[in-house]
Structures are given as structure tokens and as C-alpha cells.
Motif scaffolding. Structure first.
Motif, PDB file in Angstrom:
ATOM      1  N   LYS A 172       0.824  -1.206   0.000  1.00 40.97           N
ATOM      2  CA  LYS A 172       0.000   0.000   0.000  1.00 40.97           C
ATOM      3  C   LYS A 172       0.865   1.266   0.000  1.00 40.97           C
ATOM      4  N   ASN A 173       1.913   1.261   0.814  1.00 43.05           N
ATOM      5  CA  ASN A 173       2.720   2.481   0.932  1.00 43.05           C
ATOM      6  C   ASN A 173       3.491   2.801  -0.327  1.00 43.05           C
ATOM      7  N   LYS A 174       3.989   1.744  -0.973  1.00 43.72           N
ATOM      8  CA  LYS A 174       4.795   1.971  -2.176  1.00 43.72           C
ATOM      9  C   LYS A 174       3.954   2.011  -3.448  1.00 43.72           C
ATOM     10  N   ASN A 175       2.630   1.745  -3.335  1.00 42.82           N
ATOM     11  CA  ASN A 175       1.781   1.647  -4.535  1.00 42.82           C
ATOM     12  C   ASN A 175       2.303   0.614  -5.521  1.00 42.82           C
ATOM     13  N   ILE A 176       2.670  -0.540  -4.993  1.00 43.41           N
ATOM     14  CA  ILE A 176       3.098  -1.641  -5.878  1.00 43.41           C
ATOM     15  C   ILE A 176       2.033  -2.737  -5.801  1.00 43.41           C
ATOM     16  N   PHE A 177       1.615  -3.211  -6.967  1.00 42.77           N
ATOM     17  CA  PHE A 177       0.530  -4.195  -7.026  1.00 42.77           C
ATOM     18  C   PHE A 177       0.922  -5.363  -7.919  1.00 42.77           C
ATOM     19  N   GLY A 178       0.370  -6.522  -7.614  1.00 43.22           N
ATOM     20  CA  GLY A 178       0.591  -7.674  -8.485  1.00 43.22           C
ATOM     21  C   GLY A 178      -0.711  -8.420  -8.683  1.00 43.22           C
ATOM     22  N   ILE A 179      -0.979  -8.816  -9.921  1.00 45.52           N
ATOM     23  CA  ILE A 179      -2.133  -9.686 -10.169  1.00 45.52           C
ATOM     24  C   ILE A 179      -1.687 -10.853 -11.045  1.00 45.52           C
ATOM     25  N   GLN A 180      -2.196 -12.043 -10.696  1.00 44.92           N
ATOM     26  CA  GLN A 180      -1.756 -13.241 -11.396  1.00 44.92           C
ATOM     27  C   GLN A 180      -2.461 -13.398 -12.747  1.00 44.92           C
ATOM     28  N   PHE A 181      -3.651 -12.799 -12.861  1.00 47.47           N
ATOM     29  CA  PHE A 181      -4.431 -12.966 -14.100  1.00 47.47           C
ATOM     30  C   PHE A 181      -4.167 -11.802 -15.067  1.00 47.47           C
ATOM     31  N   HIS A 182      -4.753 -11.916 -16.258  1.00 46.78           N
ATOM     32  CA  HIS A 182      -4.508 -10.910 -17.307  1.00 46.78           C
ATOM     33  C   HIS A 182      -5.692  -9.940 -17.427  1.00 46.78           C
ATOM     34  N   PRO A 183      -5.552  -8.708 -16.961  1.00 49.28           N
ATOM     35  CA  PRO A 183      -6.675  -7.759 -17.037  1.00 49.28           C
ATOM     36  C   PRO A 183      -6.908  -7.247 -18.457  1.00 49.28           C
ATOM     37  N   GLU A 184      -5.895  -7.406 -19.332  1.00 45.22           N
ATOM     38  CA  GLU A 184      -5.981  -6.851 -20.681  1.00 45.22           C
ATOM     39  C   GLU A 184      -6.811  -7.710 -21.626  1.00 45.22           C
ATOM     40  N   VAL A 185      -7.086  -8.965 -21.204  1.00 48.08           N
ATOM     41  CA  VAL A 185      -7.812  -9.892 -22.072  1.00 48.08           C
ATOM     42  C   VAL A 185      -9.316  -9.745 -21.788  1.00 48.08           C
ATOM     43  N   THR A 186     -10.137  -9.720 -22.841  1.00 49.23           N
ATOM     44  CA  THR A 186     -11.563  -9.415 -22.620  1.00 49.23           C
ATOM     45  C   THR A 186     -12.284 -10.453 -21.748  1.00 49.23           C
ATOM     46  N   HIS A 187     -11.758 -11.683 -21.680  1.00 46.75           N
ATOM     47  CA  HIS A 187     -12.364 -12.695 -20.813  1.00 46.75           C
ATOM     48  C   HIS A 187     -12.363 -12.239 -19.352  1.00 46.75           C
ATOM     49  N   THR A 188     -11.366 -11.416 -18.990  1.00 49.60           N
ATOM     50  CA  THR A 188     -11.324 -10.893 -17.624  1.00 49.60           C
ATOM     51  C   THR A 188     -12.257  -9.701 -17.571  1.00 49.60           C
ATOM     52  N   LEU A 189     -13.501  -9.957 -17.132  1.00 52.74           N
ATOM     53  CA  LEU A 189     -14.525  -8.922 -17.274  1.00 52.74           C
ATOM     54  C   LEU A 189     -14.207  -7.668 -16.465  1.00 52.74           C
ATOM     55  N   LEU A 190     -13.523  -7.845 -15.318  1.00 53.56           N
ATOM     56  CA  LEU A 190     -13.242  -6.672 -14.501  1.00 53.56           C
ATOM     57  C   LEU A 190     -11.916  -6.009 -14.895  1.00 53.56           C
ATOM     58  N   GLY A 191     -11.292  -6.504 -15.971  1.00 56.06           N
ATOM     59  CA  GLY A 191      -9.967  -6.029 -16.378  1.00 56.06           C
ATOM     60  C   GLY A 191      -9.901  -4.531 -16.629  1.00 56.06           C
ATOM     61  N   LYS A 192     -10.913  -4.015 -17.315  1.00 58.72           N
ATOM     62  CA  LYS A 192     -10.907  -2.601 -17.682  1.00 58.72           C
ATOM     63  C   LYS A 192     -10.968  -1.738 -16.415  1.00 58.72           C
ATOM     64  N   LYS A 193     -11.809  -2.163 -15.479  1.00 54.77           N
ATOM     65  CA  LYS A 193     -11.922  -1.397 -14.224  1.00 54.77           C
ATOM     66  C   LYS A 193     -10.600  -1.379 -13.480  1.00 54.77           C
ATOM     67  N   ILE A 194      -9.911  -2.527 -13.466  1.00 52.61           N
ATOM     68  CA  ILE A 194      -8.632  -2.607 -12.749  1.00 52.61           C
ATOM     69  C   ILE A 194      -7.616  -1.668 -13.395  1.00 52.61           C
ATOM     70  N   LEU A 195      -7.542  -1.687 -14.716  1.00 51.39           N
ATOM     71  CA  LEU A 195      -6.571  -0.818 -15.393  1.00 51.39           C
ATOM     72  C   LEU A 195      -6.935   0.651 -15.168  1.00 51.39           C
ATOM     73  N   LYS A 196      -8.232   0.934 -15.154  1.00 53.45           N
ATOM     74  CA  LYS A 196      -8.685   2.318 -14.910  1.00 53.45           C
ATOM     75  C   LYS A 196      -8.270   2.737 -13.487  1.00 53.45           C
ATOM     76  N   ASN A 197      -8.458   1.826 -12.543  1.00 55.90           N
ATOM     77  CA  ASN A 197      -8.056   2.135 -11.154  1.00 55.90           C
ATOM     78  C   ASN A 197      -6.554   2.382 -11.069  1.00 55.90           C
ATOM     79  N   PHE A 198      -5.789   1.574 -11.810  1.00 55.35           N
ATOM     80  CA  PHE A 198      -4.335   1.749 -11.777  1.00 55.35           C
ATOM     81  C   PHE A 198      -3.952   3.128 -12.337  1.00 55.35           C
ATOM     82  N   ILE A 199      -4.622   3.505 -13.411  1.00 53.95           N
ATOM     83  CA  ILE A 199      -4.363   4.827 -14.016  1.00 53.95           C
ATOM     84  C   ILE A 199      -4.665   5.937 -13.009  1.00 53.95           C
ATOM     85  N   GLU A 200      -5.741   5.736 -12.248  1.00 54.93           N
ATOM     86  CA  GLU A 200      -6.099   6.731 -11.218  1.00 54.93           C
ATOM     87  C   GLU A 200      -5.037   6.786 -10.134  1.00 54.93           C
TER      88      GLU A 200
END
Ligand code: XMP
Length: 514
Positions: free
Chosen positions: A163-191
Motif C-alpha cells: 500500500k505504501n509503495k503503490n506496488i501491485f501484483g495480479i496473477q491474471f490478465h486484465p488486458e484480455v476481454t475474458h477478464t470482465l473486470l480487467g478494464k476497471k482494474i486498469l482504470k483504477n491503476f491509471i487513477e
């Protein structure tokens, strides 16, 4: 490009989805670039990224000499998101543990958020979400100061954060359309990266035009126009930027689709683009006479093209620049080769023009993905039908006539191709397929027309669905539609006795037959 814009930098560890990450980020209105995983820290610092994404990749972090980024990226104090291999890399880098998973996860999987995190803002906690996985290793122990924020079917730690360093890891692929929440995750990261939106078609176009005006100034540019999307968009941009200083050359190889020349003339004249059409069809057909080997045909056409372009270009005095339709995937493919991604670049357009000409290159769409090129083309007033056109190979119908080529075969193929494409459009199928074509098979088959037996060529219709043209499946076209197309072809085109539909996938087949 020089536009002052917030950037998310992606370091490529060789995942087949790396380009998709950049596209998704750009779709969210933020500029994004892909660089090799081992990019020099100075180069990274100069780009001033607001955040970094470490992509997936085919390697294990546990092997000797595994792929690693410069350690100094962790001292930049900007948010970092590791995806798949990227996550495992972060785990290892900060003192966690990665092990071989007893169950690999490839394809659809379930993911559950176990703890609130900025990365998962507006996504439901403690619920199963469908995600796309592709990994054999998994994180088994968290590094110090990291906490688990999600788990999946086969990985207890499928997402973590510091949390302090703003470093995150996810095992799945948010960029692939099968990952329905992928777009939200990338949007959150951009924020989290505090990026401001700046990547819109209008802004990109404005910036490109400004840059061309500055670079080219009063000099002249020549451009080989092919009638395809990329070179047409380049022509439209250059025309807007420098008007009459641009000369486009369109070479009629005699191996083009029916009406191609008049279509190009229509479009360029409506945009008031300076165009010379060179009818070199005799020269091409003569050079191809008696040649049946596909690679020989390609070489002959490439050479004829360059010779013709050269002699035409010479007629325009004091040219300094050559316009080219290079797009971003070509740039990534050539610059990321160190990342060991399995990219097979199989073909180059015949438009790969002579170095001898000593012209400087102007490549306005070098930073853009194909869908961005299309948006800009529409913005610049190019017709939608041109923008959504299927790709057409540089050697044209020559690689769709098996064996030797002659005028008669070209004529037949042009007519059949015209009917096929027209029917696909009529039935709303053209935009649902990614490439449609017809192949002329030079052996003759028996048919009955009226009460007479006759011999005619066999033609094979092919329509495919694909995202990257490296793999493809045959499009499903209803039988009635195919029947109708076949009837039209036999009735309307002299010299064809039989129509077949090609259902081969790629691999093992290729899209073209030669
Ligand atoms: P294949 O046949 O290899 O085709 O599955 C993949 C994509 O490349 C196009 N293609 C070519 N493009 N020059 C080109 O400019 C060529 O020699 C060539 N051969 C194939 C093909 O149309 C498809 O989009």
C-alpha cells in the motif's frame, strides 16, 4: 511525438498479450508505450512515466538468468503493477517466494477479492469474478510489507499490494476481454498513477499535423499509396499538414481488385490529394509470364514495384522525404525482439522502399495501433468503407492465382472477388469477418451450363476470423448465402465451373493459399 502527456510505460517480458495492455490503456485515454524489459534506466527516466506495468512472459522467475528489469525502477517511486510473470518478479524482488504450481491455470478461472484495495475500487469483494489465467508458477509467500488482496481457484495469493509503495501484483490478465473486470482494474491503476487523459483521436491528429509541419517545413514528400488503410491515412494526414508539397504515387500492378484504381482516384480527388496513377500492369504481367513459384512471384513483384516507383519518383524534383505507413505493432515487434516474445513476422509489404533513394522517412502513424489509425482516418474524412477494409497483400491477386498468371485469370478472379465481397456486404457479413478472399485454382472441372458440358476453373472462397492474422478460423457463413454466392459466380463469370468454400484453420493452413 512531442505532446506533453501522461505516460504509462509497459516493460515487455514476452507475453503474447503485451500489446493488448498498451491498447487497453490507450482506450482509456492515456498514452502508453511498450519497451523491452531490460530498457536502460536513463531511457525510462527520460520518458517520465507516471506508472509502470511489468507484463507477463513465458519464463519462470526461478530459472538462472531470468529476465529482469533494471532494479532502479523501484527507486523511481511511481506506482508499479505486475501482471502474471510481472507479479512473480515483484514477489521475488521484494523477498517473497514463487513456486511451481501443482496445478497450472490456463484459460478461464475464478478470482475473488479478499481485501479492499485502491486497485479494486468499484469491484465487488468476496464474489467470484471470471478472469483469464496463463501461468505455471505461483506466489507462495508474500514479501515483507505486502498483503494479499485476492485469491483464485488454484492460487491462494492471486493478487497483492504494498500500500505504501503503490506496488501491485495480479496473477491474471486484465488486458484480455475474458477478464470482465480487467478494464476497471486498469482504470483504477491509471487513477492511482494520477494520469490525466490526453490520448484522443482529435488531440493525436492535431499533434501529428503540428509535428509534420515542423519537421518537413517547405520540403517535398512522396508516398506510395496502396489503397489500404495505413497508406491512405498517412496520405490524408500529410495532405492536411503540407498540402501540395505531398505527391502520392499509386501503381496499378494489374493485380489489384476490380475498380481499385477508380476508387482510389475518387477518394484522393475528394480530399484534393496530389496523385499520380501509373499503369504498370503490362510490365508486371510480362515479368510474371511463365513463373509459378510463389516466392519467385513475390520477388518479381517487389522488384517491379520498386523500379516503377523509383522511375516515377525521379520525375518529381527536389524531394526530401518519403512517407511511410509504419504502425506501432511493427515498431514493437522490431524493438522488443530481446524480450524473447514469440513474434513471427511473416510478411512485409512490397512498399518496403529503396534505401538508395536517400530520402528521409516521415512516418506519422508510427506510434499508433490499427484501431487508432482507423479513428484518425475517419476524423480526417476518409470513407468508412475504406477504413474498415480487409487487408490485401502487397503482391495482390498474384498470390491468389495458383501457378502461372495471365490476363484472363486475373480478369476472372477480379470478377469473382467482386461478387464475393459484394455479397458479404449485402448480408452484413463483411465487417463480421476479418479477411475474405478468393483463390483461383488453375485446374479445370466439368460443369453443365444450359444443356452443354463445359470446362471451367475452380474458385475457392475463403473468409476468416482472426485478431492478429497469426492464427485464424474459417468464418461461419450460412449455406443459403454460400449457395447464392456460388450461383451468382457461375452465372455471371465466364470461365468458372465450380465454387468451393475453404474451411481450413490457421494453423495448419495459412490465410492466403500461396
Ligand atoms: P498468411 O497467408 O501468411 O497471411 O496466413 C497472413 C496475412 O498476411 C497477408 N499476406 C501478405 N501481405 N505481402 C503482404 O503485404 C505478402 O506477400 C503477403 N502474404 C500474405 C495475408 O493477406 C494475411 O492478411
Amino acid at each position: 511525438m512531442t505532446l506533453e502527456k501522461d505516460l504509462i510505460l509497459i516493460l515487455d517480458f514476452g507475453s503474447q498479450y503485451t500489446q493488448l495492455i498498451a491498447r487497453r490503456i490507450r482506450e482509456l485515454g492515456i498514452y502508453s508505450l511498450v519497451k523491452a524489459y531490460d530498457s536502460n534506466i536513463k531511457e525510462i527516466e527520460n520518458l517520465k512515466p507516471k506508472g509502470i506495468i511489468l507484463s507477463g512472459g513465458p519464463n519462470s522467475v526461478n530459472i538462472e538468468n531470468t529476465l529482469k528489469p533494471s532494479k532502479k525502477i523501484f527507486a523511481l517511486e511511481i506506482p508499479i503493477l505486475g501482471i502474471c510473470y510481472g507479479m512473480q518478479l515483484l514477489a521475488k524482488e521484494f523477498g517473497g517466494k514463487v513456486i511451481k504450481s501443482n496445478k497450472k491455470e490456463f484459460g478461464d478461472s475464478k478470482f475473488m477479492i479478499k481485501k479492499k484495495s485502491k486497485l479494486f475500487k468499484n469491484i465487488e469483494i468476496n464474489l467470484n469474478h471470471n478472469v483469464w489465467m496463463s501461468h505455471a508458477d505461483k506466489v507462495s509467500n508474500l514479501p515483507k510489507n505486502f498483503s494479499k488482496i485476492g485469491e483464485s481457484t488454484n492460487s491462494k495469493i492471486a493478487a497483492f499490494e504494498n500500500k505504501n509503495k503503490n506496488i501491485f501484483g495480479i496473477q491474471f490478465h486484465p488486458e484480455v476481454t475474458h477478464t470482465l473486470l480487467g478494464k476497471k482494474i486498469l482504470k483504477n491503476f491509471i487513477e492511482i498513477c494520477e494520469c490525466k487523459k490526453s490520448w484522443t483521436a482529435k488531440k493525436i491528429t492535431k499533434e501529428m499535423i503540428k509535428k509534420i509541419k515542423l519537421d518537413v517545413a517547405d520540403d517535398k514528400v512522396i508516398l506510395a499509396l496502396s489503397g489500404g488503410v495505413d497508406s491512405s491515412v498517412v496520405a490524408a494526414i500529410l495532405n492536411k499538414a503540407i498540402g501540395k508539397q505531398l505527391s502520392c504515387i499509386f501503381i496499378d500492378t494489374g493485380l489489384l481488385r476490380k475498380n481499385e484504381v477508380s476508387e482510389v482516384r475518387k477518394i484522393t480527388s475528394s480530399l484534393k490529394i496530389n496523385l499520380t496513377i501509373v499503369d504498370a500492369s503490362r510490365k508486371f504481367l510480362l515479368a510474371l509470364r511463365g513463373v509459378s513459384d510463389p516466392e519467385k512471384k513475390r520477388k518479381i513483384i517487389g522488384k517491379c514495384f520498386i523500379d516503377t516507383f523509383n522511375s516515377e519518383a525521379k520525375k518529381i524534383k527536389n524531394v526530401k522525404y518519403l512517407g511511410q505507413g509504419t504502425i506501432y505493432p511493427d515498431v514493437i515487434e522490431s524493438s522488443s525482439k530481446n524480450s524473447k516474445s514469440d513474434v513471427i513476422k511473416s510478411h512485409h509489404n512490397v512498399g518496403g522502399l529503396p534505401k538508395k533513394m536517400k530520402l528521409k522517412l516521415v512516418e506519422p502513424i508510427r506510434d499508433l495501433f490499427k484501431d487508432e489509425v482507423r479513428k484518425i482516418g475517419l476524423d480526417l474524412g476518409l470513407p468508412r468503407a475504406l477504413i474498415n477494409r480487409h487487408p490485401f497483400p502487397g503482391p495482390g491477386l498474384a498470390v491468389r492465382i495458383l501457378g502461372e498468371i495471365n490476363h484472363e485469370k486475373v480478369r476472372i478472379l477480379q470478377e469473382v472477388d467482386y461478387i464475393f465481397i459484394e455479397e458479404l456486404r449485402k448480408n452484413n457479413l463483411y465487417n463480421k469477418t476479418d479477411q475474405a478472399l478468393v483463390v483461383l485454382i488453375p485446374s479445370k472441372s466439368v460443369g453443365v451450363m444450359g444443356d452443354k458440358r463445359q470446362y471451367g476453373y475452380v474458385v475457392a472462397l475463403r473468409a476468416v476470423n482472426t485478431t492478429d492474422f497469426m492464427t485464424a478460423t474459417a468464418s461461419h457463413i450460412r449455406h443459403e448465402i454460400l449457395n447464392n454466392i456460388s450461383t451468382r459466380i457461375i452465372n455471371e463469370v465466364d470461365g468458372v465451373a465450380r465454387v468451393v468454400y475453404d474451411i481450413t484453420s490457421k494453423p495448419p493452413g495459412t490465410i492466403e493459399w500461396e
